[in-house]
Write a protein that holds these residues in place. Sequence first.
Motif, PDB file in Angstrom:
ATOM      1  N   GLN A 176       3.874  14.143  -2.372  1.00 38.20           N
ATOM      2  CA  GLN A 176       3.863  14.171  -0.848  1.00 38.20           C
ATOM      3  C   GLN A 176       5.368  14.193  -0.682  1.00 38.20           C
ATOM      4  O   GLN A 176       5.670  14.788   0.383  1.00 38.20           O
ATOM      5  CB  GLN A 176       3.832  12.646  -0.608  1.00 38.20           C
ATOM      6  CG  GLN A 176       3.639  12.556   1.159  1.00 38.20           C
ATOM      7  CD  GLN A 176       3.352  11.097   1.674  1.00 38.20           C
ATOM      8  OE1 GLN A 176       2.100  11.040   1.524  1.00 38.20           O
ATOM      9  NE2 GLN A 176       4.072  10.284   2.336  1.00 38.20           N
ATOM     10  N   THR A 195       6.819  17.210   2.334  1.00 40.71           N
ATOM     11  CA  THR A 195       7.661  16.459   3.453  1.00 40.71           C
ATOM     12  C   THR A 195       8.936  17.031   3.874  1.00 40.71           C
ATOM     13  O   THR A 195       9.326  17.400   4.900  1.00 40.71           O
ATOM     14  CB  THR A 195       7.723  15.159   3.222  1.00 40.71           C
ATOM     15  OG1 THR A 195       6.267  14.379   2.929  1.00 40.71           O
ATOM     16  CG2 THR A 195       8.443  14.271   4.418  1.00 40.71           C
ATOM     17  N   TRP A 204       2.547   0.612  13.551  1.00 40.30           N
ATOM     18  CA  TRP A 204       2.376   1.998  12.788  1.00 40.30           C
ATOM     19  C   TRP A 204       2.385   1.792  11.541  1.00 40.30           C
ATOM     20  O   TRP A 204       3.563   1.204  10.582  1.00 40.30           O
ATOM     21  CB  TRP A 204       3.897   2.319  13.169  1.00 40.30           C
ATOM     22  CG  TRP A 204       4.012   3.220  14.681  1.00 40.30           C
ATOM     23  CD1 TRP A 204       3.548   4.130  14.999  1.00 40.30           C
ATOM     24  CD2 TRP A 204       4.503   2.397  15.781  1.00 40.30           C
ATOM     25  NE1 TRP A 204       3.642   4.688  16.211  1.00 40.30           N
ATOM     26  CE2 TRP A 204       4.237   3.497  16.866  1.00 40.30           C
ATOM     27  CE3 TRP A 204       4.855   1.316  16.153  1.00 40.30           C
ATOM     28  CZ2 TRP A 204       4.434   3.239  18.117  1.00 40.30           C
ATOM     29  CZ3 TRP A 204       5.294   1.045  17.431  1.00 40.30           C
ATOM     30  CH2 TRP A 204       4.984   1.930  18.464  1.00 40.30           C
ATOM     31  N   ASP A 205       1.460   2.026  10.559  1.00 39.58           N
ATOM     32  CA  ASP A 205       1.260   1.798   8.934  1.00 39.58           C
ATOM     33  C   ASP A 205       2.484   2.619   8.361  1.00 39.58           C
ATOM     34  O   ASP A 205       2.746   2.209   7.555  1.00 39.58           O
ATOM     35  CB  ASP A 205       0.004   2.330   8.776  1.00 39.58           C
ATOM     36  CG  ASP A 205      -1.192   1.440   9.253  1.00 39.58           C
ATOM     37  OD1 ASP A 205      -0.642   0.288   9.677  1.00 39.58           O
ATOM     38  OD2 ASP A 205      -2.376   1.902   9.026  1.00 39.58           O
ATOM     39  N   SER A 206       2.770   3.680   8.942  1.00 37.22           N
ATOM     40  CA  SER A 206       4.005   4.458   8.289  1.00 37.22           C
ATOM     41  C   SER A 206       5.365   3.651   8.141  1.00 37.22           C
ATOM     42  O   SER A 206       6.334   4.030   7.200  1.00 37.22           O
ATOM     43  CB  SER A 206       3.866   5.832   8.882  1.00 37.22           C
ATOM     44  OG  SER A 206       4.445   5.869  10.315  1.00 37.22           O
ATOM     45  N   TYR A 243       7.628   5.653  -0.776  1.00 36.78           N
ATOM     46  CA  TYR A 243       7.657   7.138  -0.133  1.00 36.78           C
ATOM     47  C   TYR A 243       6.423   7.377   0.682  1.00 36.78           C
ATOM     48  O   TYR A 243       6.326   8.268   1.579  1.00 36.78           O
ATOM     49  CB  TYR A 243       8.097   7.922  -1.281  1.00 36.78           C
ATOM     50  CG  TYR A 243       9.342   7.949  -1.722  1.00 36.78           C
ATOM     51  CD1 TYR A 243      10.304   8.536  -0.945  1.00 36.78           C
ATOM     52  CD2 TYR A 243       9.859   7.856  -3.190  1.00 36.78           C
ATOM     53  CE1 TYR A 243      11.806   8.600  -1.279  1.00 36.78           C
ATOM     54  CE2 TYR A 243      10.923   7.897  -3.551  1.00 36.78           C
ATOM     55  CZ  TYR A 243      11.917   8.368  -2.611  1.00 36.78           C
ATOM     56  OH  TYR A 243      13.308   8.354  -3.151  1.00 36.78           O
ATOM     57  N   LEU A 244       5.267   7.053  -0.324  1.00 39.46           N
ATOM     58  CA  LEU A 244       3.869   7.348   0.332  1.00 39.46           C
ATOM     59  C   LEU A 244       3.557   6.757   1.405  1.00 39.46           C
ATOM     60  O   LEU A 244       2.371   6.870   2.157  1.00 39.46           O
ATOM     61  CB  LEU A 244       3.041   7.106  -0.901  1.00 39.46           C
ATOM     62  CG  LEU A 244       3.105   7.861  -2.124  1.00 39.46           C
ATOM     63  CD1 LEU A 244       2.200   7.490  -3.422  1.00 39.46           C
ATOM     64  CD2 LEU A 244       2.927   9.406  -1.997  1.00 39.46           C
ATOM     65  N   GLY A 245       4.261   5.625   1.952  1.00 33.27           N
ATOM     66  CA  GLY A 245       4.105   4.942   3.294  1.00 33.27           C
ATOM     67  C   GLY A 245       3.968   5.894   4.513  1.00 33.27           C
ATOM     68  O   GLY A 245       3.227   5.574   5.325  1.00 33.27           O
ATOM     69  N   GLY A 246       4.624   6.758   4.143  1.00 34.16           N
ATOM     70  CA  GLY A 246       4.457   7.832   5.345  1.00 34.16           C
ATOM     71  C   GLY A 246       5.597   8.326   6.060  1.00 34.16           C
ATOM     72  O   GLY A 246       6.002   9.286   7.024  1.00 34.16           O
ATOM     73  N   GLN A 247       6.857   7.320   6.113  1.00 32.79           N
ATOM     74  CA  GLN A 247       7.935   7.754   6.921  1.00 32.79           C
ATOM     75  C   GLN A 247       9.294   7.656   5.918  1.00 32.79           C
ATOM     76  O   GLN A 247       9.625   6.557   5.486  1.00 32.79           O
ATOM     77  CB  GLN A 247       8.235   6.702   8.119  1.00 32.79           C
ATOM     78  CG  GLN A 247       9.308   7.246   8.891  1.00 32.79           C
ATOM     79  CD  GLN A 247       9.323   6.422  10.453  1.00 32.79           C
ATOM     80  OE1 GLN A 247      10.117   6.198  10.782  1.00 32.79           O
ATOM     81  NE2 GLN A 247       8.023   6.315  10.998  1.00 32.79           N
TER      82      GLN A 247
END
Length: 301
Positions: free
Chosen positions: A133, A137, A41-43, A81-85
């Motif tokens: 982002q 979110t 999971w890249d996020s 933050y921009l990582g996604g989670q």
Amino acid sequence: LIVAGLGMLAYLRALGLRHIAAVFGAIAFMFNTTALVWLMWDSTIGPIAWLPWTLWAFETALRPKRFWLSAIGALTVALTYLGGQLQWSLYMMLALALYSVFRFVFPQNVPRRKIVLAASVIGVMGTTLAAIQLLPTLEYISLGHRGHKSLDVLTRGLDWSGFLTLWVPKFYGDAVVDYWGAFNYNEYVVYAGVAPLLLALIAVARRVETKVGFFAGLGLFAAACAAGTDAYRLLSWLPGFDSLTPIRMRYLVAFSVVVLSAFGLEWILRYNAVRRTRSIASPMIIVIILGLAYIVARPSK
């Protein structure tokens, strides 16, 4: 994993540890289970990798003529933050906030004003950079099921049993075949290695320096939160923390163990052979006892 390892290497070197101790900590951080089990999971792995870089930028920015590095710290916060989670970003910001307070209390010849300014630049500017982002979110979260929950709901089913995986990652079985833990393997396991755990115990026992006390405290607090104790009341009133179960705060436990292990190795390298033997005897006995306890407690298939 390479980004995470290089960040931990840079941070430990910024703390003044010699190369071999910093390299050991970097390798331990790269291959701790919190990083490995979330690789698909890249996020998740994305935000995990940037915490040591943020602490490196903060620590280095406090040096003379190095304040500009706080801008690098802001960039790493934005990347988190921009990582996604967002959950992992909150843990990083919590670690940064607590570390900033620690450095303010123990400035070590650094002007407290500079500490506050560096922490503010890294935290506020990083959050602002990620606003493109972050704001959508937060709106999305408000419309979903991630709203405010009571402390009882957030900590339901959590206890200390998961920390048996600190020295035996498969205490509750394999992630696929015979797993019998209360939560899934990814959430429960918190393993950085037997050698890092042993060295972390040495660092705490010998109280190498004030930063050892900080990371020991951070690890214990994160463990208490992840175990569902009332310690999480200190965070549950904060935005974001009031809607997330604290089980993933095991990340900060693994992070603290890794940093402490580097300090433990540094201490061993610094002292003569006789003192080294005496210093590691008690932690080795503890690990042996824990291993025997595992053999007795682990149910046979």
